[in-house]
Design a protein around this motif. Structure first.
Motif, PDB file in Angstrom:
ATOM      1  N   TYR A 101       1.230  -1.080   0.420  1.00  0.00           N
ATOM      2  CA  TYR A 101      -0.158  -0.098  -0.032  1.00  0.00           C
ATOM      3  C   TYR A 101       0.864   1.211  -0.173  1.00  0.00           C
ATOM      4  CZ  TYR A 101      -2.708   3.794   1.996  1.00  0.00           C
ATOM      5  OH  TYR A 101      -3.475   4.926   2.292  1.00  0.00           O
ATOM      6  N   ALA A 102       1.519   1.160   0.963  1.00  0.00           N
ATOM      7  CA  ALA A 102       3.054   2.823   0.774  1.00  0.00           C
ATOM      8  C   ALA A 102       3.170   2.600  -0.324  1.00  0.00           C
ATOM      9  CB  ALA A 102       4.254   2.479   2.144  1.00  0.00           C
ATOM     10  N   TYR A 103       4.066   1.664  -0.796  1.00  0.00           N
ATOM     11  CA  TYR A 103       4.519   1.681  -2.138  1.00  0.00           C
ATOM     12  C   TYR A 103       3.925   1.902  -3.282  1.00  0.00           C
ATOM     13  CZ  TYR A 103       8.381  -1.340  -0.951  1.00  0.00           C
ATOM     14  OH  TYR A 103       9.286  -2.285  -0.282  1.00  0.00           O
ATOM     15  N   LEU A 104       2.835   2.008  -3.367  1.00  0.00           N
ATOM     16  CA  LEU A 104       1.473   2.602  -4.223  1.00  0.00           C
ATOM     17  C   LEU A 104       1.077   3.391  -3.983  1.00  0.00           C
ATOM     18  CD1 LEU A 104      -0.308   1.998  -6.760  1.00  0.00           C
ATOM     19  CD2 LEU A 104      -1.964   0.771  -4.528  1.00  0.00           C
ATOM     20  N   LYS A 105       0.923   4.559  -2.603  1.00  0.00           N
ATOM     21  CA  LYS A 105       0.642   5.810  -2.226  1.00  0.00           C
ATOM     22  C   LYS A 105       2.108   6.215  -2.814  1.00  0.00           C
ATOM     23  CE  LYS A 105      -2.014   7.176   0.018  1.00  0.00           C
ATOM     24  NZ  LYS A 105      -3.156   7.856  -0.165  1.00  0.00           N
ATOM     25  N   ALA A 106       3.757   5.993  -3.088  1.00  0.00           N
ATOM     26  CA  ALA A 106       4.367   6.930  -3.149  1.00  0.00           C
ATOM     27  C   ALA A 106       4.391   6.647  -4.689  1.00  0.00           C
ATOM     28  CB  ALA A 106       5.332   6.169  -2.950  1.00  0.00           C
ATOM     29  N   GLU A 107       3.435   5.717  -5.068  1.00  0.00           N
ATOM     30  CA  GLU A 107       3.574   5.779  -7.319  1.00  0.00           C
ATOM     31  C   GLU A 107       2.895   6.954  -7.985  1.00  0.00           C
ATOM     32  OE1 GLU A 107       4.370   2.239  -9.124  1.00  0.00           O
ATOM     33  OE2 GLU A 107       4.698   0.979  -8.054  1.00  0.00           O
ATOM     34  N   ILE A 108       1.153   7.261  -6.915  1.00  0.00           N
ATOM     35  CA  ILE A 108       0.586   7.987  -7.208  1.00  0.00           C
ATOM     36  C   ILE A 108       1.416   9.416  -6.394  1.00  0.00           C
ATOM     37  CG2 ILE A 108      -1.436   8.626  -5.975  1.00  0.00           C
ATOM     38  CD1 ILE A 108      -2.284   6.346  -5.558  1.00  0.00           C
ATOM     39  N   LEU A 109       1.990   8.881  -5.334  1.00  0.00           N
ATOM     40  CA  LEU A 109       2.768  10.542  -5.800  1.00  0.00           C
ATOM     41  C   LEU A 109       3.487  10.736  -6.539  1.00  0.00           C
ATOM     42  CD1 LEU A 109       3.489  10.831  -1.875  1.00  0.00           C
ATOM     43  CD2 LEU A 109       1.794  12.199  -2.678  1.00  0.00           C
ATOM     44  N   LEU A 110       4.170  10.346  -7.148  1.00  0.00           N
ATOM     45  CA  LEU A 110       4.628  10.286  -8.161  1.00  0.00           C
ATOM     46  C   LEU A 110       4.826  10.570  -9.278  1.00  0.00           C
ATOM     47  CD1 LEU A 110       7.933   8.076  -7.503  1.00  0.00           C
ATOM     48  CD2 LEU A 110       7.922  10.316  -7.168  1.00  0.00           C
ATOM     49  N   SER A 111       3.660  10.538  -9.240  1.00  0.00           N
ATOM     50  CA  SER A 111       2.875  10.436 -11.164  1.00  0.00           C
ATOM     51  C   SER A 111       2.649  11.733 -11.192  1.00  0.00           C
ATOM     52  CB  SER A 111       1.715   9.345 -10.862  1.00  0.00           C
ATOM     53  OG  SER A 111       0.647   9.248 -10.444  1.00  0.00           O
ATOM     54  N   ARG A 112       1.990  12.314 -10.161  1.00  0.00           N
ATOM     55  CA  ARG A 112       1.501  13.415  -9.441  1.00  0.00           C
ATOM     56  C   ARG A 112       2.757  14.866  -9.391  1.00  0.00           C
ATOM     57  NH1 ARG A 112      -2.795  11.748  -4.796  1.00  0.00           N
ATOM     58  NH2 ARG A 112      -4.318  11.980  -6.119  1.00  0.00           N
ATOM     59  N   GLY A 113       3.276  14.517  -9.759  1.00  0.00           N
ATOM     60  CA  GLY A 113       4.797  14.991  -9.484  1.00  0.00           C
ATOM     61  C   GLY A 113       5.403  15.538  -8.218  1.00  0.00           C
ATOM     62  N   MET A 114       4.732  14.954  -7.100  1.00  0.00           N
ATOM     63  CA  MET A 114       4.892  15.139  -6.107  1.00  0.00           C
ATOM     64  C   MET A 114       6.033  15.018  -5.776  1.00  0.00           C
ATOM     65  SD  MET A 114       1.049  15.478  -4.982  1.00  0.00           S
ATOM     66  CE  MET A 114       1.259  16.258  -3.459  1.00  0.00           C
ATOM     67  N   ALA A 120       9.939  11.470   0.619  1.00  0.00           N
ATOM     68  CA  ALA A 120       9.552  11.421   2.485  1.00  0.00           C
ATOM     69  C   ALA A 120       9.042   9.752   2.897  1.00  0.00           C
ATOM     70  CB  ALA A 120       9.292  12.167   2.929  1.00  0.00           C
ATOM     71  N   LEU A 121       8.221   9.560   1.934  1.00  0.00           N
ATOM     72  CA  LEU A 121       7.212   8.360   2.428  1.00  0.00           C
ATOM     73  C   LEU A 121       7.739   7.561   2.825  1.00  0.00           C
ATOM     74  CD1 LEU A 121       4.795   6.341   3.214  1.00  0.00           C
ATOM     75  CD2 LEU A 121       3.556   7.031   0.241  1.00  0.00           C
ATOM     76  N   TYR A 126      11.049   2.724   4.807  1.00  0.00           N
ATOM     77  CA  TYR A 126      12.823   1.811   4.685  1.00  0.00           C
ATOM     78  C   TYR A 126      12.891   2.100   6.706  1.00  0.00           C
ATOM     79  CZ  TYR A 126      17.344   1.542   4.660  1.00  0.00           C
ATOM     80  OH  TYR A 126      19.114   1.432   4.499  1.00  0.00           O
ATOM     81  N   ASP A 127      13.013   3.540   7.084  1.00  0.00           N
ATOM     82  CA  ASP A 127      12.968   3.399   8.528  1.00  0.00           C
ATOM     83  C   ASP A 127      12.369   2.453   9.332  1.00  0.00           C
ATOM     84  OD1 ASP A 127      15.226   5.606   7.741  1.00  0.00           O
ATOM     85  OD2 ASP A 127      13.759   7.049   7.829  1.00  0.00           O
ATOM     86  N   GLU A 128      10.805   2.287   9.144  1.00  0.00           N
ATOM     87  CA  GLU A 128      10.461   1.429  10.061  1.00  0.00           C
ATOM     88  C   GLU A 128       9.837   0.190   9.117  1.00  0.00           C
ATOM     89  OE1 GLU A 128       6.393   3.097   9.390  1.00  0.00           O
ATOM     90  OE2 GLU A 128       7.317   4.882  10.894  1.00  0.00           O
ATOM     91  N   PRO A 134      15.934  -3.989   5.589  1.00  0.00           N
ATOM     92  CA  PRO A 134      15.858  -2.654   5.063  1.00  0.00           C
ATOM     93  C   PRO A 134      16.574  -3.219   3.475  1.00  0.00           C
ATOM     94  CG  PRO A 134      16.872  -3.039   7.338  1.00  0.00           C
ATOM     95  CD  PRO A 134      16.673  -4.314   7.025  1.00  0.00           C
ATOM     96  N   GLU A 135      17.462  -3.622   3.599  1.00  0.00           N
ATOM     97  CA  GLU A 135      18.078  -4.489   1.934  1.00  0.00           C
ATOM     98  C   GLU A 135      17.273  -4.363   1.071  1.00  0.00           C
ATOM     99  OE1 GLU A 135      19.002  -5.363   4.488  1.00  0.00           O
ATOM    100  OE2 GLU A 135      21.202  -4.787   5.106  1.00  0.00           O
ATOM    101  N   GLU A 136      15.808  -5.289   1.409  1.00  0.00           N
ATOM    102  CA  GLU A 136      15.294  -5.792   0.682  1.00  0.00           C
ATOM    103  C   GLU A 136      13.803  -4.532   0.041  1.00  0.00           C
ATOM    104  OE1 GLU A 136      12.848  -9.094   2.367  1.00  0.00           O
ATOM    105  OE2 GLU A 136      14.313  -9.805   2.127  1.00  0.00           O
ATOM    106  N   ILE A 137      13.653  -3.654   1.477  1.00  0.00           N
ATOM    107  CA  ILE A 137      13.141  -2.631   1.117  1.00  0.00           C
ATOM    108  C   ILE A 137      13.863  -1.732   0.196  1.00  0.00           C
ATOM    109  CG2 ILE A 137      12.226  -0.162   2.214  1.00  0.00           C
ATOM    110  CD1 ILE A 137      10.495  -2.825   2.836  1.00  0.00           C
ATOM    111  N   ALA A 138      15.038  -1.159   0.468  1.00  0.00           N
ATOM    112  CA  ALA A 138      15.628  -0.307  -0.604  1.00  0.00           C
ATOM    113  C   ALA A 138      15.735  -1.147  -2.432  1.00  0.00           C
ATOM    114  CB  ALA A 138      16.801  -0.505   0.095  1.00  0.00           C
ATOM    115  N   GLU A 139      15.943  -2.052  -2.313  1.00  0.00           N
ATOM    116  CA  GLU A 139      15.830  -2.652  -3.881  1.00  0.00           C
ATOM    117  C   GLU A 139      14.865  -2.127  -4.281  1.00  0.00           C
ATOM    118  OE1 GLU A 139      15.988  -7.406  -5.812  1.00  0.00           O
ATOM    119  OE2 GLU A 139      16.904  -7.054  -4.047  1.00  0.00           O
ATOM    120  N   GLU A 140      13.263  -2.058  -3.392  1.00  0.00           N
ATOM    121  CA  GLU A 140      12.155  -1.998  -4.017  1.00  0.00           C
ATOM    122  C   GLU A 140      12.000  -0.942  -4.218  1.00  0.00           C
ATOM    123  OE1 GLU A 140       9.540  -4.418  -5.337  1.00  0.00           O
ATOM    124  OE2 GLU A 140      10.405  -6.217  -4.586  1.00  0.00           O
ATOM    125  N   ILE A 141      12.273   0.319  -4.013  1.00  0.00           N
ATOM    126  CA  ILE A 141      12.605   1.238  -4.033  1.00  0.00           C
ATOM    127  C   ILE A 141      13.657   2.315  -5.096  1.00  0.00           C
ATOM    128  CG2 ILE A 141      13.025   3.495  -2.735  1.00  0.00           C
ATOM    129  CD1 ILE A 141      12.541   2.791   0.162  1.00  0.00           C
TER     130      ILE A 141
END
Length: 453
Positions: A101-114, A120-121, A126-128, A134-141
Motif C-alpha cells: 500500500y505504501a509503495y502504491l501511494k508513493a507511485e501515486i505521488l510520483l505520478s502527480r509530480g510530488m 519522504a514516504l 525504510y526507517d520502519e 531494510p536491504e529488500e525495502i531499498a531494492e523495491e524503492i
C-alpha cells in the motif's frame, strides 16, 4: 523463466481450467489468489481488458480484498494514467500498514509530480522496516524510481540494498548502467543473465535497448525477435522492433509493429506518435498529422513524449502551410510539460515561415533571454534560421556560439559546417567538417554525409 510461477505446471493447470470454464460458461470456483495471479499473467501478456474483468470479479466476491484493490488501483495508474482514480481505490484498502500500500501511494505521488512527498514516504517505510530486511525495502524503492525514470534516486537506493549477488539486483544494476551510458558493462551482465535464463523476455528487451543505443540496429531487432518468440505480445519487444525498423528506414514494417503495440496499449501516446513520424518520413504528411493529433490527445499526467509530439506536429503543419493551426498547438503546449524555450524557438520558426520575420526574431530573443542564453537554444535558433533558408543568419548564430563556448556544444561543429557550405565559405566548411567528424562522427555523418564540394 524456469523459476517463475507462471511457468509452473500448477499455474498452467489453473489457467487452463479457468479458460475452459470461461469458454464453456461454467461457474467453477477459483481461489481469489489464483484469479489475481491469472489477472497479473494476462497483464504481462497484453490482455488488460480480461485482467480488469477478473479483478472486478474478485471484488464482487470479496469486496474487502486488499490484494484486488491494490491491483485495481495500480491498473488505473498504469493503464489509465489516472492517479485520482488510483488513489480513490487505494484508500479503500483496510491495511494501511501494508508495505505494498505504501509503495502504491508513493507511485501515486510520483505520478502527480510530488517527488519530495514520495521520497519522504519511502524513507519512512525504510526507517520502519521490521518484518522485511531494510536491504529488500531499498531494492523495491530502487525499482520504483527506475519505473519513474528517476535514475539518481534509483541509484541511491540501489546502493543501500546490500552487496549480495542476487539476480534481481543484477537486473537493477543493468538498468542503472544503461541510464549512465555504460553499455559495455550492462551487456556483459545481461549476457550472463541470459545464459542462466534464456527464456526471460526482460533480459532480451534490455539487451535490445543497449544494442539500439550503441547503433547496432540489426542486433537490436534480433534480440527483440528472441523476446517475441517467447511472448508474442511482449509490449516492450514489439516497440523495440518497431523502433529498430524505423531507424533502418523500413517505415512500412515499423508502422505495422507500432500498430501492433497500440492494440496492446491504446493508452500510450508513443505508438501513435511514431506512426505519425513514420508516415511523415514517407512524405505522407497529412496522414502523419492525424496520428500526431491522436497522440496529443493521449498526453497524460505522466507522459514523456510531450515535447516531441508538439514539435513534430507543429513542423508537419508548417509543411502543409497551416501556420495558424501550428501556432495554436504551440499555444496548447504552454500548459503541457514541455521544453518551453524550445517551443518558443519553434514559434519563431513558424512566424518566419508565415512571413512575420520581426515576430520570429522577437521569439528567438525571448527564448534566449528566458533560457539564460543557453548554448542549446542558440543552436536551435541557428537550425530554425537554416530551415527558413536564412543561411547567413544561421551561420552567424553558430559562429558566435562556437566563439563563446566551443567545448560545451560539440553538436554545433557539424551544423556550423553545414551553414558554411550554404554561405559558400568553402575553406571554413572543410575546417569545421574535419572537426565535426573528429568530435562526433555519427552526428557529422547524419548532417554532412551527403554533401560534396
Amino acid at each position: 523463466m524456469a523459476d517463475n510461477y507462471y511457468d509452473s505446471e500448477d499455474f498452467r493447470n489453473i489457467l487452463k481450467s479457468y479458460e475452459e470454464s470461461e469458454k464453456a460458461g461454467e461457474n467453477r470456483f477459483f481461489d481469489s489468489d489464483d484469479l489475481l495471479n491469472i489477472a497479473d499473467y494476462y497483464c504481462l501478456h497484453g490482455k488488460v481488458p480480461q485482467a480488469r474483468a477478473i479483478v472486478d470479479k474478485v471484488l464482487e466476491m470479496f469486496p474487502d480484498s486488499n490484494d484486488a484493490l491494490l491491483m485495481k488501483s495500480r491498473m488505473f495508474l498504469t493503464y489509465d494514467h489516472d492517479p485520482d482514480k488510483a488513489d480513490n481505490v487505494a484508500e479503500m484498502v483496510s491495511d494501511k500498514h501494508d508495505v505494498d500500500y505504501a509503495y502504491l501511494k508513493a507511485e501515486i505521488l510520483l505520478s502527480r509530480g510530488m517527488g519530495e512527498e514520495a521520497e519522504a514516504l519511502l524513507q519512512k517505510v525504510y526507517d520502519e522496516a521490521d518484518d522485511e530486511e531494510p536491504e529488500e525495502i531499498a531494492e523495491e524503492i530502487s525499482k520504483i524510481y527506475i519505473d519513474y525514470n528517476n535514475m539518481a534516486l534509483a541509484k541511491k537506493w540501489f546502493e543501500r540494498s546490500g552487496n549480495d549477488d542476487f539476480t534481481s539486483k543484477k537486473e537493477l544494476e543493468v538498468r542503472i548502467l544503461i541510464s549512465e551510458g555504460n553499455i559495455e558493462e550492462s551487456q556483459k551482465i545481461l549476457n550472463e543473465l541470459i545464459d542462466d535464463d534464456p527464456y526471460n523476455t526482460l533480459y532480451w528487451n534490455l539487451l535490445s535497448t543497449t544494442q539500439y543505443m550503441s547503433d547496432n540496429i540489426e542486433d537490436a531487432i534480433t534480440s527483440s525477435e528472441y523476446s517475441l518468440a517467447i511472448n508474442p505480445n511482449d509490449e516492450e519487444a514489439i516497440l523495440n522492433k518497431a523502433n529498430g525498423l524505423y531507424k533502418l528506414g523500413n517505415y512500412e514494417d515499423a508502422i505495422d509493429y507500432y500498430k501492433r503495440f497500440m492494440r496492446l496499449r491504446p493508452d500510450e501516446e508513443s505508438g501513435d506518435m511514431m506512426i505519425g513520424v513514420s508516415l511523415i518520413a514517407q512524405n505522407r504528411v497529412q496522414e502523419g498529422v492525424e496520428y500526431l493529433k491522436k497522440a496529443e490527445k493521449n498526453i497524460s499526467i505522466d507522459s514523456t513524449h510531450n515535447n516531441e509530439i508538439y514539435q513534430e506536429l507543429v513542423i508537419a503543419l508548417c509543411k502543409l502551410n497551416r501556420f495558424d493551426e501550428a501556432l495554436m498547438y504551440i499555444k496548447r503546449s504552454e500548459s503541457a510539460d514541455c521544453e518551453h524555450n524550445e517551443m518558443k524557438v519553434l514559434q519563431g520558426y513558424v512566424l518566419m515561415n508565415k512571413g512575420d520575420f520581426e515576430g520570429g526574431r522577437e521569439c528567438y530573443q525571448q527564448a534566449l533571454s528566458d533560457s539564460g542564453y543557453a548554448p542549446m537554444i542558440y543552436l536551435k535558433i541557428g537550425m530554425a534560421l537554416y530551415e527558413n533558408r536564412l543561411y547567413t543568419a544561421a551561420y552567424m548564430t553558430t559562429k558566435s556560439l562556437l566563439e563563446i563556448c566551443p567545448e560545451e556544444m560539440v553538436e554545433a561543429y557539424a551544423y556550423h559546417a553545414l551553414f558554411c557550405y550554404y554561405v559558400r565559405k568553402d575553406d571554413e566548411y572543410l575546417e569545421y567538417r574535419k572537426i565535426a567528424y573528429e568530435k562526433d562522427p555519427k552526428l557529422a555523418e547524419m548532417v554532412l554525409g551527403e554533401i560534396t564540394l
